[in-house]
Design a protein around this motif. Structure first.
Motif, PDB file in Angstrom:
ATOM      1  N   MET A 203     -10.136 -23.686 -44.785  1.00 20.00           N
ATOM      2  CA  MET A 203      -9.307 -24.375 -45.773  1.00 20.00           C
ATOM      3  C   MET A 203      -7.887 -23.812 -45.797  1.00 20.00           C
ATOM      4  SD  MET A 203     -10.849 -26.840 -47.007  1.00 20.00           S
ATOM      5  CE  MET A 203     -12.518 -27.495 -46.962  1.00 20.00           C
ATOM      6  N   TYR A 204      -7.752 -22.539 -45.512  1.00 20.71           N
ATOM      7  CA  TYR A 204      -6.412 -21.937 -45.448  1.00 20.71           C
ATOM      8  C   TYR A 204      -5.584 -22.618 -44.357  1.00 20.71           C
ATOM      9  CZ  TYR A 204      -2.751 -18.633 -44.184  1.00 20.71           C
ATOM     10  OH  TYR A 204      -1.548 -18.074 -43.856  1.00 20.71           O
ATOM     11  N   ALA A 224     -19.397 -32.271 -53.889  1.00 22.67           N
ATOM     12  CA  ALA A 224     -19.737 -31.030 -53.199  1.00 22.67           C
ATOM     13  C   ALA A 224     -20.847 -30.286 -53.937  1.00 22.67           C
ATOM     14  CB  ALA A 224     -18.497 -30.141 -53.079  1.00 22.67           C
ATOM     15  N   TYR A 225     -20.768 -30.251 -55.257  1.00 27.35           N
ATOM     16  CA  TYR A 225     -21.788 -29.559 -56.035  1.00 27.35           C
ATOM     17  C   TYR A 225     -23.129 -30.281 -55.977  1.00 27.35           C
ATOM     18  CZ  TYR A 225     -18.989 -25.874 -58.089  1.00 27.35           C
ATOM     19  OH  TYR A 225     -18.239 -24.738 -58.263  1.00 27.35           O
ATOM     20  N   THR A 247     -27.441 -21.347 -55.061  1.00 27.07           N
ATOM     21  CA  THR A 247     -26.268 -22.171 -55.363  1.00 27.07           C
ATOM     22  C   THR A 247     -25.011 -21.339 -55.580  1.00 27.07           C
ATOM     23  OG1 THR A 247     -27.677 -23.851 -56.392  1.00 27.07           O
ATOM     24  CG2 THR A 247     -25.334 -23.877 -56.970  1.00 27.07           C
ATOM     25  N   ILE A 248     -25.143 -20.190 -56.234  1.00 24.56           N
ATOM     26  CA  ILE A 248     -23.969 -19.406 -56.638  1.00 24.56           C
ATOM     27  C   ILE A 248     -23.060 -19.039 -55.461  1.00 24.56           C
ATOM     28  CG2 ILE A 248     -23.262 -17.157 -57.536  1.00 24.56           C
ATOM     29  CD1 ILE A 248     -25.420 -17.414 -59.643  1.00 24.56           C
ATOM     30  N   PRO A 249     -23.570 -18.457 -54.349  1.00 22.86           N
ATOM     31  CA  PRO A 249     -22.649 -18.111 -53.246  1.00 22.86           C
ATOM     32  C   PRO A 249     -21.916 -19.316 -52.668  1.00 22.86           C
ATOM     33  CG  PRO A 249     -24.768 -17.021 -52.971  1.00 22.86           C
ATOM     34  CD  PRO A 249     -24.943 -18.033 -54.058  1.00 22.86           C
ATOM     35  N   TYR A 254     -16.741 -22.587 -52.351  1.00 26.89           N
ATOM     36  CA  TYR A 254     -15.983 -23.827 -52.588  1.00 26.89           C
ATOM     37  C   TYR A 254     -14.834 -23.588 -53.556  1.00 26.89           C
ATOM     38  CZ  TYR A 254     -15.130 -28.819 -53.019  1.00 26.89           C
ATOM     39  OH  TYR A 254     -14.552 -30.068 -52.969  1.00 26.89           O
ATOM     40  N   GLU A 255     -15.096 -22.847 -54.621  1.00 27.60           N
ATOM     41  CA  GLU A 255     -14.029 -22.564 -55.591  1.00 27.60           C
ATOM     42  C   GLU A 255     -12.942 -21.685 -54.966  1.00 27.60           C
ATOM     43  OE1 GLU A 255     -13.686 -23.942 -58.476  1.00 27.60           O
ATOM     44  OE2 GLU A 255     -15.568 -25.036 -58.283  1.00 27.60           O
ATOM     45  N   THR A 256     -13.344 -20.759 -54.101  1.00 24.72           N
ATOM     46  CA  THR A 256     -12.359 -19.937 -53.396  1.00 24.72           C
ATOM     47  C   THR A 256     -11.485 -20.795 -52.500  1.00 24.72           C
ATOM     48  OG1 THR A 256     -13.900 -18.060 -53.403  1.00 24.72           O
ATOM     49  CG2 THR A 256     -12.052 -17.965 -51.860  1.00 24.72           C
TER      50      THR A 256
END
Length: 274
Positions: A203-204, A224-225, A247-249, A254-256
């Motif tokens: 994404m960067y 995405a979620y 789910t958390i990782p 995605y948020e990062t």
């Protein structure tokens, strides 16, 4: 071989292709060296890593079993052994498996070196201040990849094996799994998760060239979620705790990615205003 440059001091297109060819050659050599190291320790790799999720004493099963006993959840992971046998049905099956598994392990071992070669290839197109982040790029990207491989092998693989091994269409059918099928699941899961964990890096670069924006990622966040939750629901037992652990990782990745894209959008806006 010395690099041939145009009168302006820049490399020609053919010179770039030559550099790319040598990048691939050096990367392949690094993978072969890593494969030789892995082949020397193939016994440990197969017994303690690859075939370990087949045992009910695997660390992931024990973790979920303790979790289930503590919070009175689904106890499908409290097992002694998964109900299937692994078999090799070809004369050279085990030898070829050892070779290709060593090559896969060699790729994982050589990944930081491949990144370094990739960085050297693209560095001429970067600004001087961006070239200073070479070490940080290689370390951070390598850590993400290794974390993804670890996540895939110690979480996704055992969850998938437990689900698939206990799935029944009839008691008449017995699970005698082919060696190639088992290894395909284990290796594909580990490598795929390693590459998925590179999402912030991807994404960067996509944000840097303007192909992806933070607004785009936020607009499609709900989809995405949903995909992440579906994946977690498939590979985990029917309880909220296990699904949340998977789910958390993925949600954090995605948020990062959204955070990185937003930073790149602000940077691009400042450059345009200047």
């Amino acid at each position: 071989m010395a690099r041939k440059k145009t009168p302006g001091g820049e490399m020609s297109f053919l010179d770039h292709l030559e550099e790319l060819r040598w990048l691939l050659v050096r990367s392949c050599i690094a993978i072969l060296v890593g494969a030789c190291v892995a082949f020397a320790f193939s016994g440990f790799i197969f017994d303690e890593i690859i075939f370990a999720p087949q045992s009910g004493d695997f660390i992931t099963y024990r973790f979920f079993c303790d979790l289930a006993n503590k919070y009175d959840l689904d106890k499908s992971f409290c097992i002694k052994e998964l109900p299937f046998e692994i078999q090799s049905r070809s004369m050279d099956g085990q030898f070829s498996t050892d070779i290709w598994t060593s090559i896969t392990a060699g790729f994982i071992i050589a990944f930081p070196f491949i990144l370094w070669e990739f960085w050297k290839f693209i560095s001429p197109a970067l600004y001087d201040k961006e070239k200073k982040y070479a070490a940080a790029f290689i370390v951070f990207t390598s850590l993400l990849f290794f974390a993804g491989v670890f996540f895939g092998h110690y979480l996704i693989t055992p969850l998938s094996l437990n689900f698939l091994a206990n799935y029944r269409i009839s008691d008449v059918v017995k699970n005698d799994i082919d060696l190639d099928s088992y290894l395909s699941l284990v290796k594909t899961t580990a490598i795929s998760c390693g590459l998925v964990f590179e999402l912030p890096i991807v994404m960067y670069f996509l944000s840097k060239v303007g192909l992806v924006s933070a607004k785009f990622l936020r607009n499609y966040r709900r989809y995405a979620y949903v995909i992440i939750l579906i994946i977690a629901a498939i590979v985990t037992p029917p309880d909220v705790v296990s699904q949340t652990i998977v789910t958390i990782p993925l949600a954090i990745l995605y948020e990062t990615s959204i955070f990185i894209a937003a930073r790149m959008d602000k940077k691009r806006a400042k450059q345009q205003n200047a």
